[in-house]
Write a protein that holds these residues in place. Sequence first.
Motif, mmCIF file in Angstrom:
data_model
loop_
_atom_site.group_PDB
_atom_site.id
_atom_site.type_symbol
_atom_site.label_atom_id
_atom_site.label_comp_id
_atom_site.label_asym_id
_atom_site.label_seq_id
_atom_site.Cartn_x
_atom_site.Cartn_y
_atom_site.Cartn_z
ATOM 1 N N ASP A 115 -2.566 8.421 6.121
ATOM 2 C CA ASP A 115 -3.606 7.374 6.094
ATOM 3 C C ASP A 115 -3.175 6.113 6.836
ATOM 4 O OD1 ASP A 115 -4.741 9.146 4.342
ATOM 5 O OD2 ASP A 115 -4.175 8.046 2.536
ATOM 6 N N GLY A 116 -1.893 5.770 6.688
ATOM 7 C CA GLY A 116 -1.418 4.497 7.237
ATOM 8 C C GLY A 116 -1.536 4.388 8.743
ATOM 9 N N GLU B 175 -1.762 2.591 -5.189
ATOM 10 C CA GLU B 175 -1.317 3.973 -4.986
ATOM 11 C C GLU B 175 -2.499 4.890 -5.241
ATOM 12 O OE1 GLU B 175 -0.111 7.439 -4.534
ATOM 13 O OE2 GLU B 175 1.471 5.973 -4.124
ATOM 14 N N LYS B 176 -2.740 5.838 -4.313
ATOM 15 C CA LYS B 176 -3.923 6.696 -4.491
ATOM 16 C C LYS B 176 -3.708 7.817 -5.513
ATOM 17 C CE LYS B 176 -3.184 9.773 -0.526
ATOM 18 N NZ LYS B 176 -3.717 10.173 0.759
ATOM 19 N N GLY C 52 7.744 1.884 -0.887
ATOM 20 C CA GLY C 52 6.721 0.996 -1.452
ATOM 21 C C GLY C 52 7.170 0.351 -2.755
ATOM 22 N N VAL D 225 0.869 -1.189 0.000
ATOM 23 C CA VAL D 225 0.000 0.000 0.000
ATOM 24 C C VAL D 225 0.899 1.231 0.000
ATOM 25 C CG1 VAL D 225 -1.847 1.251 1.168
ATOM 26 C CG2 VAL D 225 -1.751 -1.262 1.311
ATOM 27 N N GLY D 226 0.920 1.950 -1.125
ATOM 28 C CA GLY D 226 1.745 3.152 -1.236
ATOM 29 C C GLY D 226 2.858 2.977 -2.248
ATOM 30 N N SER E 98 1.105 12.275 1.006
ATOM 31 C CA SER E 98 1.396 11.806 2.376
ATOM 32 C C SER E 98 0.440 12.485 3.352
ATOM 33 C CB SER E 98 2.825 12.188 2.785
ATOM 34 O OG SER E 98 3.736 11.621 1.906
ATOM 35 N N LEU F 24 2.598 -1.855 4.598
ATOM 36 C CA LEU F 24 2.122 -0.466 4.634
ATOM 37 C C LEU F 24 3.301 0.472 4.398
ATOM 38 C CD1 LEU F 24 -0.479 -0.314 7.571
ATOM 39 C CD2 LEU F 24 -0.896 -0.531 5.121
ATOM 40 N N SER F 25 3.280 1.124 3.238
ATOM 41 C CA SER F 25 4.357 2.054 2.835
ATOM 42 C C SER F 25 3.728 3.407 2.515
ATOM 43 C CB SER F 25 5.081 1.512 1.591
ATOM 44 O OG SER F 25 5.529 0.202 1.810
ATOM 45 N N THR F 26 2.893 3.878 3.449
ATOM 46 C CA THR F 26 2.040 5.041 3.143
ATOM 47 C C THR F 26 2.677 6.391 3.468
ATOM 48 O OG1 THR F 26 1.060 4.638 5.300
ATOM 49 C CG2 THR F 26 -0.141 3.810 3.400
#
Length: 427
Positions: free
Chosen positions: A177-178, A33-34, A15, A9-10, A174, A162-164
């Motif tokens: 969120d994580g 990725e968002k 990530g 995630v990220g 950034s 989790l690499s948010t």
Amino acid sequence: MTHYDVLVVGGGTSGMMAAISAAEHGATVGLVEKNKFVGRKLLVTGNGRCNVTNNRDKEEIITHIPGNGRFLYSAFYQYDNYDIMDFFQSRGIKLKEEDHGRMFPITDKSRTIVNALTQIMEESKVDVHTNAPVETVLYRDGAVNGVKLMDGRVLYAHSVILSTGGRAMPKTGSTGDGYKWAKKAGHTIKELYPTEVPITSEEPFIQDRTLQGISLRDVDLKVINKKGKQAISHRMDMIFTHFGISGPAVLRCSMFVLQTMKRDKTDHAVMSLDSLPDETPGSLKQTIERLMKKEGEKSMKNTMKQFGPERYILFGLEQAGIDSERAFKTLTPKEIDALITFLKDFRFNVHGSLPIEKAFVTGGGVHTKEVNPKTLESKLMQNLYFTGEILDYNGYTGGYNITGAFITGRLAGMHAAQTALSMKTAD
């Protein structure tokens, strides 16, 4: 139904490295990725030139990660900054070294690094889902088992990384969120604070912008606590701004300013500025006395301008209560001491920093005692891994944070892949 061995995630520095590492270790990998594209923050690092790592030995790198760098020791013994350089150079990306050991791509473009990582992910058959914000991470029976995206899709996985990132530079995505997903897994989040951030001051000379825009090169800047002891000292450049001070020396001191204020339970910290760190008070005194004999007829401001930018010197004369038009030879011993104190130990109060959104790096994050330092797996939730800035460690700018991101990404990817593959075998 989509099911991966490893889901990241990220799509930032750590990530992308985690996804590549997991794929290289034989896992099927998905990355969500968002943003519309991966590597958004990486594109702006090092002023768009991307300082990929630092060419110093492990020990020195860890001392440049003053926020909890010790946590990275066992990671560094599995993969280090020289491995990062190898990783890029073996793929045809030439690097060059600049001051303080900073390593850059020879092209001077972050895009070179982002393109390389994107291409390696493609070759490693990583499924990259962009424009894919995560609604929540799914946990079941003490283990992670996937994520639910905002559009309702569910992606399942044996391991989730989790690499948010943190909360610094939210324009790059950034937005912290994580932390809520880590909390949902039972993790403690150490209080977040800005680091590598400009410092604010309510001193009159700052408020009325007397020194705004003045840059001082190669100064020694210190943070002093209420007992008069030095918390940290950095020798680099700085600049006065309309809200306080900024520049490399200031960014490095920022974390210590906030910690000192917190520890001393005060609304300010004291900074000491030595604008001539190569001179001793004694050598300065000799120089001033020599000038009084040699150029004594000249005005204060004309003789003193060799000691720094004119506006800074005029400000110093004013601080010492000396008329700048007076003949230099009329200095009294007391005034000489006052000038030396200004040049060697100008003290002023600072009152905090710009907000975390304006910082380069986030301090605080997932409590490192709850994460296995060898594998980066959560000690509280099986098969959940953390990388990069979501963790409670932070370094100085100059290639240190990005080194931590690449290393934690590399290891989390490898260990998450091994866990996932052993689960598949067990199935």
